[in-house]
Design an enzyme around this catalytic site. Structure first.
Site, PDB file in Angstrom:
ATOM      1  N   ARG A   1     110.177  14.344  45.847  1.00 40.37           N
ATOM      2  CA  ARG A   1     109.797  15.288  46.911  1.00 40.37           C
ATOM      3  C   ARG A   1     109.382  16.630  46.321  1.00 40.37           C
ATOM      4  O   ARG A   1     110.225  17.450  45.965  1.00 40.37           O
ATOM      5  CB  ARG A   1     110.960  15.473  47.887  1.00 40.37           C
ATOM      6  CG  ARG A   1     111.209  14.271  48.790  1.00 40.37           C
ATOM      7  CD  ARG A   1     112.494  14.413  49.545  1.00 40.37           C
ATOM      8  NE  ARG A   1     113.634  14.417  48.655  1.00 40.37           N
ATOM      9  CZ  ARG A   1     114.866  14.787  48.988  1.00 40.37           C
ATOM     10  NH1 ARG A   1     115.118  15.204  50.207  1.00 40.37           N
ATOM     11  NH2 ARG A   1     115.851  14.752  48.109  1.00 40.37           N
TER      12      ARG A   1
ATOM     13  N   TYR B   1     125.098  -1.672  44.508  1.00 41.03           N
ATOM     14  CA  TYR B   1     125.215  -0.277  44.045  1.00 41.03           C
ATOM     15  C   TYR B   1     126.265  -0.199  42.934  1.00 41.03           C
ATOM     16  O   TYR B   1     126.016   0.405  41.874  1.00 41.03           O
ATOM     17  CB  TYR B   1     125.583   0.664  45.203  1.00 41.03           C
ATOM     18  CG  TYR B   1     125.793   2.083  44.715  1.00 41.03           C
ATOM     19  CD1 TYR B   1     124.710   2.865  44.318  1.00 41.03           C
ATOM     20  CD2 TYR B   1     127.069   2.628  44.608  1.00 41.03           C
ATOM     21  CE1 TYR B   1     124.893   4.153  43.825  1.00 41.03           C
ATOM     22  CE2 TYR B   1     127.268   3.914  44.121  1.00 41.03           C
ATOM     23  CZ  TYR B   1     126.175   4.677  43.733  1.00 41.03           C
ATOM     24  OH  TYR B   1     126.365   5.940  43.234  1.00 41.03           O
TER      25      TYR B   1
ATOM     26  N   PHE C   1     123.751  11.759  49.779  1.00 41.93           N
ATOM     27  CA  PHE C   1     123.911  10.370  49.311  1.00 41.93           C
ATOM     28  C   PHE C   1     124.145   9.382  50.475  1.00 41.93           C
ATOM     29  O   PHE C   1     123.484   8.337  50.545  1.00 41.93           O
ATOM     30  CB  PHE C   1     125.086  10.338  48.326  1.00 41.93           C
ATOM     31  CG  PHE C   1     125.422   8.986  47.788  1.00 41.93           C
ATOM     32  CD1 PHE C   1     124.730   8.457  46.705  1.00 41.93           C
ATOM     33  CD2 PHE C   1     126.447   8.223  48.346  1.00 41.93           C
ATOM     34  CE1 PHE C   1     125.048   7.197  46.197  1.00 41.93           C
ATOM     35  CE2 PHE C   1     126.766   6.970  47.843  1.00 41.93           C
ATOM     36  CZ  PHE C   1     126.071   6.461  46.766  1.00 41.93           C
TER      37      PHE C   1
HETATM   38  P1  NDP Z   1     121.160  12.983  46.704  1.00 38.52           P
HETATM   39  O1  NDP Z   1     120.590  12.011  47.672  1.00 38.52           O
HETATM   40  O2  NDP Z   1     121.465  14.360  47.177  1.00 38.52           O
HETATM   41  O3  NDP Z   1     120.260  13.100  45.412  1.00 38.52           O
HETATM   42  C1  NDP Z   1     119.587  12.011  44.848  1.00 38.52           C
HETATM   43  C2  NDP Z   1     118.490  12.553  43.959  1.00 38.52           C
HETATM   44  O4  NDP Z   1     117.836  11.456  43.293  1.00 38.52           O
HETATM   45  C3  NDP Z   1     117.429  13.269  44.765  1.00 38.52           C
HETATM   46  O5  NDP Z   1     117.022  14.414  44.051  1.00 38.52           O
HETATM   47  C4  NDP Z   1     116.298  12.268  44.845  1.00 38.52           C
HETATM   48  O6  NDP Z   1     115.055  12.950  44.916  1.00 38.52           O
HETATM   49  C5  NDP Z   1     116.451  11.586  43.483  1.00 38.52           C
HETATM   50  N1  NDP Z   1     115.801  10.289  43.445  1.00 38.52           N
HETATM   51  C6  NDP Z   1     116.134   9.171  44.149  1.00 38.52           C
HETATM   52  N2  NDP Z   1     115.284   8.186  43.874  1.00 38.52           N
HETATM   53  C7  NDP Z   1     114.385   8.683  42.977  1.00 38.52           C
HETATM   54  C8  NDP Z   1     113.254   8.145  42.318  1.00 38.52           C
HETATM   55  N3  NDP Z   1     112.858   6.875  42.508  1.00 38.52           N
HETATM   56  N4  NDP Z   1     112.568   8.943  41.462  1.00 38.52           N
HETATM   57  C9  NDP Z   1     112.948  10.220  41.248  1.00 38.52           C
HETATM   58  N5  NDP Z   1     114.021  10.776  41.843  1.00 38.52           N
HETATM   59  C10 NDP Z   1     114.718  10.016  42.702  1.00 38.52           C
HETATM   60  O7  NDP Z   1     122.509  12.291  46.163  1.00 38.52           O
HETATM   61  P2  NDP Z   1     123.511  12.726  45.000  1.00 38.52           P
HETATM   62  O8  NDP Z   1     123.222  14.075  44.518  1.00 38.52           O
HETATM   63  O9  NDP Z   1     124.874  12.427  45.502  1.00 38.52           O
HETATM   64  O10 NDP Z   1     123.164  11.634  43.895  1.00 38.52           O
HETATM   65  C11 NDP Z   1     122.845  11.964  42.558  1.00 38.52           C
HETATM   66  C12 NDP Z   1     123.436  10.916  41.634  1.00 38.52           C
HETATM   67  O11 NDP Z   1     124.852  10.976  41.710  1.00 38.52           O
HETATM   68  C13 NDP Z   1     123.045   9.476  41.969  1.00 38.52           C
HETATM   69  O12 NDP Z   1     122.785   8.780  40.774  1.00 38.52           O
HETATM   70  C14 NDP Z   1     124.310   8.926  42.626  1.00 38.52           C
HETATM   71  O13 NDP Z   1     124.412   7.537  42.479  1.00 38.52           O
HETATM   72  C15 NDP Z   1     125.368   9.661  41.846  1.00 38.52           C
HETATM   73  N6  NDP Z   1     126.686   9.756  42.463  1.00 38.52           N
HETATM   74  C16 NDP Z   1     126.852  10.308  43.700  1.00 38.52           C
HETATM   75  C17 NDP Z   1     128.122  10.402  44.242  1.00 38.52           C
HETATM   76  C18 NDP Z   1     128.362  10.944  45.612  1.00 38.52           C
HETATM   77  O14 NDP Z   1     129.463  10.712  46.158  1.00 38.52           O
HETATM   78  N7  NDP Z   1     127.436  11.707  46.205  1.00 38.52           N
HETATM   79  C19 NDP Z   1     129.301   9.963  43.485  1.00 38.52           C
HETATM   80  C20 NDP Z   1     129.000   9.370  42.222  1.00 38.52           C
HETATM   81  C21 NDP Z   1     127.745   9.304  41.712  1.00 38.52           C
HETATM   82  P3  NDP Z   1     113.776  12.504  45.748  1.00 38.52           P
HETATM   83  O15 NDP Z   1     114.257  11.824  47.001  1.00 38.52           O
HETATM   84  O16 NDP Z   1     113.068  13.793  45.987  1.00 38.52           O
HETATM   85  O17 NDP Z   1     113.023  11.600  44.824  1.00 38.52           O
HETATM   86  C1  8X3 Z   2     128.999   7.314  44.899  1.00 38.55           C
HETATM   87  C2  8X3 Z   2     130.452   7.317  45.180  1.00 38.55           C
HETATM   88  O1  8X3 Z   2     132.279   5.852  46.104  1.00 38.55           O
HETATM   89  O2  8X3 Z   2     130.492   6.518  47.612  1.00 38.55           O
HETATM   90  O3  8X3 Z   2     128.763   6.712  43.680  1.00 38.55           O
HETATM   91  O4  8X3 Z   2     130.099   4.883  45.895  1.00 38.55           O
HETATM   92  S1  8X3 Z   2     130.837   6.069  46.252  1.00 38.55           S
END
Ligand code: NDP
Ligand code: 8X3
Length: 247
Positions: free
Chosen positions: A39, A147, A184
């Protein structure tokens, strides 16, 4: 003076949540940021606050575009954070298109980021690679199936990368959070905000800034120190399935 002055840091998934917070934290230490996500408008919003930041509107699933866009840049620190979950159905009713999106983004996309930056790091005999995994890669939970498998793959790839890079001056780390309040769950439930809000209801959840602070710490240690695996829980979460809720 910041501890990351003159360093270039790439953060994938920098348009929101954890990635945005990591970008801001590394910029506060003096790093010049390369922000990657799809985005463009959200990337520009983040970049506008970070002097010298470069916004690359890219999909991490597209390996060749990633490699050519990053070719002119010497990346010192790469944070492979871009990722997502889709759905929470058991396997027998899951959607193969959702599985493909998660595998292509969380596993292959992460590999593409590393593949794009590692040769330059090897040439310069120095670099930091930080993977954002998840507690979901260490403990499966109901409906987490694909996932969780992608995040288990991240943990396995972390171990492989250490073997590939330990004698080439590259430090590899994985930071594996539990529940962090971001978009997320909105993404997982395709904009069903009510369902997403329930995930975090009554929980003193982690924030993106909590995770960013840990990544900042990891990449600012003296060069002889490589923090390997960091598992981060909210104080209200005992396991992938056990969460204390108030109210
Ligand atoms: P968000 O949805 O806020 O952020 C996800 C980010 O990934 C966005 O910036 C999105 O940008 C980007 N993204 C997704 N798909 C693509 C793609 N194909 N190409 C480029 N960028 C991409 O979620 P989080 O900040 O929570 O997630 C970030 C990471 O943390 C992930 O890997 C998630 O699995 C991990 N995580 C999250 C947890 C949680 O509880 N929130 C816990 C543990 C791990 P855009 O859509 O602009 O492309
Ligand atoms: C994201 C944390 O527990 O929602 O990785 O899968 S959980």
């Amino acid at each position: 003076m910041g501890t990351l002055d003159h360093k270039t840091a790439l953060v994938s998934g920098a348009s929101s949540g954890i990635g945005e917070a990591i970008a801001r934290a590394l910029a506060a230490e003096g790093a010049r940021l390369i922000l990657v996500a799809r985005r463009e408008r959200e990337l520009q919003r983040v970049a506008a606050d970070l002097p010298g930041a470069i916004a690359l509107a890219l999909d991490v699933r597209d390996a060749s575009k990633l490699v050519s866009a990053l070719a002119p840049h010497a990346v010192d620190i790469a944070v492979a954070n871009a990722g997502l979950a889709r759905g929470l159905e058991p396997l027998h009713s899951g959607d193969p298109a959702d599985w493909a999106e998660m595998i292509d983004t969380n596993v292959k996309g992460l590999l593409h980021v590393v593949r794009a930056v590692a040769p330059g790091m090897i040439e310069r005999k120095r670099g930091d690679i930080v993977l954002i995994g998840s507690v979901a890669g260490r403990q499966a939970y109901p409906g987490g199936n694909v996932y969780c498998a992608t995040k288990a793959a991240v943990k396995s790839l972390y171990e492989s990368m250490r073997l590939d890079f330990f004698d080439k001056g590259i430090r590899v780390s994985t930071v594996d959070p539990g529940m962090v309040k971001t978009d997320f769950s909105d993404v997982r439930f395709r904009g069903d905000r009510e369902r997403a809000a329930k995930v975090y209801a009554g929980v003193d959840f982690l924030t993106p800034a909590d995770i960013a602070d840990i990544v900042r710490f990891v990449v600012t240690r003296p060069r002889n120190v490589n923090i390997g695996e960091v598992v981060v829980w909210s104080k209200d979460q005992a396991s992938a399935t056990q969460v204390a809720r108030r109210g």
